[in-house]
Design an enzyme around this catalytic site. Structure first.
Site, PDB file in Angstrom:
ATOM      1  N   ASP A  74       0.825  -1.139   0.080  1.00  0.00           N
ATOM      2  CA  ASP A  74       0.162   0.128   0.074  1.00  0.00           C
ATOM      3  C   ASP A  74       0.967   1.224   0.081  1.00  0.00           C
ATOM      4  O   ASP A  74       2.010   1.054   0.373  1.00  0.00           O
ATOM      5  CB  ASP A  74      -0.924   0.082   1.304  1.00  0.00           C
ATOM      6  N   ASP A  82       0.045   4.986   1.139  1.00  0.00           N
ATOM      7  CA  ASP A  82       0.074   6.065   2.066  1.00  0.00           C
ATOM      8  C   ASP A  82      -0.255   5.445   3.463  1.00  0.00           C
ATOM      9  O   ASP A  82      -1.076   4.598   3.603  1.00  0.00           O
ATOM     10  CB  ASP A  82      -1.536   6.915   1.836  1.00  0.00           C
ATOM     11  N   ASP A 140      -1.313  -0.753   6.322  1.00  0.00           N
ATOM     12  CA  ASP A 140      -1.317  -0.207   7.433  1.00  0.00           C
ATOM     13  C   ASP A 140      -2.738  -0.053   8.181  1.00  0.00           C
ATOM     14  O   ASP A 140      -2.884   0.482   9.064  1.00  0.00           O
ATOM     15  CB  ASP A 140      -0.882   1.575   7.355  1.00  0.00           C
TER      16      ASP A 140
END
Length: 347
Positions: free
Chosen positions: A21, A23, A223
């Site tokens: 991923d 961000d 995250d």
């Protein structure tokens, strides 16, 4: 799950493609997250690297250019976007050359054209499908056109509706703003039907990544438990939760079945380090990871030994709570378990 497996192997053991991923994993805003670039470049020396994003407003070339500026060796084909996953779905539904009503920006329109479809912005053009993705200039008029085109339910002969993603929020420089999920919900409220979703936590974006890289044993790094880890598990991909982004230590023990990562890491420096085994004591179910031990006693989560590493204490607590089969809101959890030295690592 690898979280509870034999001692020694790293999360990268046997992995032929690392999918990350963006961000919260690679960058925060315009800044690289400390240690992320070095760790990913090292991992990419012996395996493929890919980058998965739900962001539908930017093209793969734009994303790749940003990642190169941060120090990663990235080409556009290394970036998998939710519009690309949407096109994988659309190609199975429509013949090439069909007219598609697009609600979104450049990141979506570019992929629609690349896939061989014709872009329209009006329901009056009798589109064969609607594809919806986020762009900051999407307006009421765009949502209304989608609603007009989707008035007839699909089971009654209506046209397909694909959403690139349904993320409720999107981080902006000034704070958290409504994401594509809120815009999709507005159309849903008007027409009373649901979109087919291409991005995380649904599987099409992962299927696109696996197919593109020919991966047999991929590893996904995210995250967020509710999109990244849930999506990876749905796609049958091993996952790493890294604590440099959205989800914090207090979210990890509360993760429901289906959103529990195979590995928990404080930051990406630890990606190539051996992963410690979790050992369960038969007499009382106490779980030890490294020097940390946690057990469930009645309604209390008890710290038997803190140890020297906060990440091991969190791993032990997560294992003990998950193994108990009990919902976390029925347990008393000491605040010590939720201490968060990891956020500082974002810089």
């Amino acid at each position: 799950m690898a979280l509870f497996g034999k001692p020694g192997p790293t999360p990268l053991e046997g992995v032929d493609a690392v999918l990350a991923d963006l961000d919260g994993v690679v960058y925060a805003g315009h800044q690289a997250i400390p240690h992320a670039i070095e760790a990913l470049n090292a991992a990419g020396q012996t395996r493929r690297l890919g980058y998965i994003t739900n962001n539908a407003s930017r093209t793969d070339a734009t994303v790749a250019a940003q990642l190169r500026e941060l120090g990663l060796a990235v080409q556009p084909e290394d970036v998998i976007t939710s519009p690309q996953a949407a096109m994988r779905l659309l190609r199975d539904m429509l013949p090439v050359g069909s007219r598609v009503l697009v609600v979104g920006g450049e990141g979506l329109t570019v992929e629609v054209v690349k896939a061989g479809f014709v872009v329209t912005r009006s329901a009056d053009d009798a589109p064969a499908a609607v594809v919806q993705g986020f762009a900051p200039d999407v307006a009421w008029r765009d949502l209304a056109e989608a609603a007009y085109a989707l008035a007839l339910p699909e089971d009654q002969g209506g046209i397909p509706w694909i959403a690139t993603n349904t993320d409720w929020t999107i981080p902006q420089a000034r704070g958290i703003a409504p994401g594509n999920g809120t815009l999709v919900s507005a159309v849903h409220t008007a027409v009373g039907r649901l979109a087919t979703v291409a991005g995380k936590p649904e599987t099409p974006i992962f299927v696109e990544a696996i197919a593109r890289f020919g991966a047999k044993h991929p590893l996904f790094i995210g995250d967020r438990l509710d999109t990244d880890i849930l999506g990876a598990q749905r796609a049958g991909i091993a996952s790493v939760l890294v604590l440099t982004g959205i989800d914090r230590p207090n979210h990890v023990p509360a993760a429901p079945v289906g959103s529990r990562p195979d590995f928990i890491r404080g930051d990406l420096r630890e990606l190539s380090q051996p992963y410690p085994a979790a050992k369960t004591r038969a007499k009382d179910g106490a779980v030890t990871v490294g020097e940390s031990t946690v057990r469930i006693a009645g309604n209390d989560v008890e710290i038997v030994a803190e140890g020297s590493a906060q990440i091991d204490l969190l791993r032990a607590a997560a294992r003990a709570i998950w193994d108990s089969g009990r919902a976390i809101y029925g347990l008393r959890v000491p605040e010590r378990l939720y201490e968060d030295p990891f956020r500082a690592s974002r810089g």
